[in-house]
Design a protein around this motif. Structure first.
Motif, PDB file in Angstrom:
ATOM      1  N   THR A   1       0.865  -1.185   0.000  1.00 59.92           N
ATOM      2  CA  THR A   1       0.000   0.000   0.000  1.00 59.92           C
ATOM      3  C   THR A   1       0.893   1.225   0.000  1.00 59.92           C
ATOM      4  O   THR A   1       1.882   1.284   0.731  1.00 59.92           O
TER       5      THR A   1
ATOM      6  N   THR B   1      -3.674   0.174  -2.905  1.00 65.93           N
ATOM      7  CA  THR B   1      -3.221  -1.153  -2.492  1.00 65.93           C
ATOM      8  C   THR B   1      -3.259  -2.092  -3.689  1.00 65.93           C
ATOM      9  O   THR B   1      -4.248  -2.110  -4.432  1.00 65.93           O
TER      10      THR B   1
ATOM     11  N   GLU C   1      -8.173   1.626   1.037  1.00 64.61           N
ATOM     12  CA  GLU C   1      -8.588   0.402   1.738  1.00 64.61           C
ATOM     13  C   GLU C   1      -9.996  -0.059   1.350  1.00 64.61           C
ATOM     14  O   GLU C   1     -10.603  -0.880   2.034  1.00 64.61           O
TER      15      GLU C   1
END
Lengths: 204, 421
Positions: B143, B179, B237
């Motif tokens: 990430t 990510t 996320e």
């Protein structure tokens, strides 16, 4: 000092005339028109460009002829269904009505039509243009989709042709003429649809 | 009336296609009323606007996309969809998903992550294909916070204005957390052959007309092998929103947005830069600057890394502050490759400058937050200018070099506010 904006230059030299800046801001903030100025080539430009873009991509722009030329070539590279013979017509229109170097002439609705059939004021032709049919179909040549004459020939003698064709136009689909999909036109009015279907089936 | 002095060189057309326009379409119960039913002025009144085709199957309609965005998001065009929030709505350390800019070339495809495959082919030892889950399981997941900015961000500031999305000076960019897996790890698994020069990403977006060219852009091997260049599936996320490339996209940090192919389904290793409209027709700038208004010369190069740039995120233009009470001037500064090493502010239209504090930590390609405590000592209208410098010594210019397609605007940002006694 190429590359210095008019605003930036004023700011740099401190000779800013506040009133003129306000005028510039107002002119640029005005809502760009959602239709092209009618004139020679405007219907063709609408038909070819409006399939993928809102008209404001053009109406908010003021470009030089050279920039428009580059722009059209770029759009053709990106897949715009513009035939070679149509390029000069569209370029001439854009460079006439949306040119930063010269003011647009008066609108000329009588010259707006293009050669689906003779006569620029044809109501069916206007429907075909306004619904962006003409972006993919022409009277007698296959462009993206089949020509109107091919449709008429296919449905010749079929009593259910008007209903079938109307459904195709409204719902879209693919497979009848190849894999290129026909987009649906759910918003078209029954009156307009009937007029278009009737006209297509006569094109034999 | 707009205040022309609050952001000089800039008059973003904020009236044309607002969120309200989209909501009208939602409220219209699916009928395409917004564009076709618009009243037009004068001589155009009795001629209907060309009706947009109904959203074809397999796409996410624009109202669905905009429903996931904050009301401050301004659409700049509907077909293709483009939109951004202005600088004062970017005052977040990490750009939230609902503030990330939108720049489509075609429609927003509605892809199925379960069926989606990424194919790796071209100059490789083994052709490979991965589902999103297989990528996740096969490679190290990383990430990173990183800048993504459309090449045309700021275009509306160029005079004369070039064609294309009229982005405001700070429109068309954001800095979320991404990510995914490293592109270099996936390329290593496929085995890059000698002679590889570029890697092309191809996206699954498609146009209204079947002839619309697929979106394919290639990047040099050196950037492809850089450790922050990712094949990403999450943004902050959360799974990528559909308009941002769900289920997979390239993230080529610091470079023009077109390099970060959305809806990525194919990677092709090539022995030369890809030849196609998104390489040769767009995203190019003249090698030698041309006179403003001239068309693209043959001698042009593809756009890659963004030059140094900054924006003031607080206070908002025309905000009111109190005399004698400290105001925290805040902003963001970034550069495509390298590092921002300094941001200076001016409160006297550039006559003198003073350094702002910068947070120098953070991920390599993330923007830097700068701040300055300003105590207004006199009442009236005050302007603040921000000018960033990178570690190579490049400074933001007053006005960026004009180019025919309006790329790389990085002129100094300026905001005005009012000090009340």
């Amino acid at each position: 000092m190429t590359g210095v904006t008019s605003e930036g230059f004023c700011w740099l030299t401190g000779i800013l005339a506040a009133a003129s800046l306000v005028a510039v801001a107002l002119a640029q903030d005005a809502e760009p028109s959602k239709t092209l100025i009618p004139g020679k080539g405007s219907d063709l430009a609408t038909a070819r460009c409006a399939t993928c873009h809102d008209a404001q991509h053009i109406t908010r722009a003021k470009l030089s002829r050279g920039e428009w030329e580059y722009n059209i070539r770029n759009m053709i590279e990106r897949g715009a269904p513009i035939a070679p013979g149509e390029i000069p017509v569209i370029l001439e229109y854009l460079a006439t009505y949306y040119n930063r170097d010269s003011p647009a002439p008066a609108p000329d609705p009588s010259a707006a039509g293009f050669g689906m059939d003779a006569g620029g004021g044809d109501p069916v032709q206007q429907l075909l243009n306004a619904n962006a049919c003409a972006a993919c179909h022409t009277l007698d040549k296959r462009v993206v989709g089949p020509s109107f004459r091919e449709f008429a020939a296919k449905y010749a003698g079929d009593g259910e042709a008007p209903a079938k064709l109307a459904r195709k136009i409204k719902d879209g689909g693919s497979g009848t003429w190849g894999s290129v999909p026909m987009p649906p036109n759910a918003a078209i009015s029954e009156t307009d649809l009937g007029q278009i279907v009737g006209w297509i089936l006569q094109q034999r | 009336m707009s205040n022309p002095s609050k952001e000089w060189g800039v008059n973003p057309p904020r009236t044309e296609l607002t969120r309200r326009g989209f909501m009208t379409r939602v409220a219209g119960a699916g009928a395409a009323v917004a564009l076709s039913g618009v009243p037009v002025q004068g001589w155009t009144q009795d001629k209907p606007a060309a009706k947009p085709p109904t959203d074809p199957p397999g796409t996410v309609p624009n109202p669905g996309v905009m429903a996931e965005k904050v009301p401050e998001m301004q659409a700049h065009s509907e077909r293709p969809l483009t939109g951004s929030v202005p600088a004062e709505h970017h005052n977040y350390a990490v750009t939230p998903n609902d503030r990330m800019f939108i720049r489509n070339n075609h429609l927003t495809p509605d892809l199925d992550a379960g069926k989606h495959r990424l194919t790796v082919k071209g100059l490789v030892d083994r052709e490979l294909a991965y589902s999103v889950d297989e990528l996740r399981k096969s490679f190290k997941v990383v990430t990173t916070q990183a800048m993504l900015e459309c090449a045309g961000s700021g275009r509306a500031s160029f005079v004369p204005r070039p064609s294309g999305t009229p982005w405001s000076p700070t429109g068309g960019m954001g800095c979320p957390r991404w990510t995914g897996v490293r592109l270099r790890d996936v390329l290593a698994a496929a085995g890059v052959k000698a002679g590889a020069v570029h890697v092309a990403g191809q996206g699954g977006d498609f146009g209204v007309v079947a002839t619309a060219a697929p979106v394919i852009r290639s990047i040099p091997m050196a950037k492809a092998m850089e450790e922050h260049t990712l094949i990403a599936w999450d943004m902050n996320e959360k799974p990528l929103p559909k308009v941002h490339g769900y289920p997979l996209r390239l993230m080529v940090p610091g470079w023009v947005g077109s390099a970060s192919t959305k809806w990525l389904h194919t990677l092709t290793v090539l022995d030369a830069p890809f030849k196609g409209t998104y390489m040769d027709g767009s995203y190019r700038i003249p090698r030698v600057p041309v006179k403003p208004g001239e068309k693209m010369p043959p001698d042009a190069v593809i756009t890659e890394a963004w030059p140094v740039k900054s924006m003031i995120t607080h206070p908002a233009p025309d905000a009111t502050v109190k005399l004698g009470r400290p105001v925290l001037i805040e902003g963001r500064a970034w550069v495509g490759e390298g590092a921002v090493d300094r941001v200076d502010l001016s409160f006297n239209e550039g006559a003198s400058w003073q350094p702002a504090a910068i947070n120098t930590g953070g991920d390599k390609y993330a923007w830097r937050i700068f701040s300055f405590e300003y105590v207004p000592k006199t009442p009236g209208y005050v302007t603040v200018l921000a000018r960033a410098r990178d570690d190579k010594g490049s400074l933001q210019p007053i006005v960026s070099t004009w180019n025919p397609l309006g790329y790389f605007w990085n002129g100094i940002h300026r905001v005005g506010f009012v000090v009340e006694a």
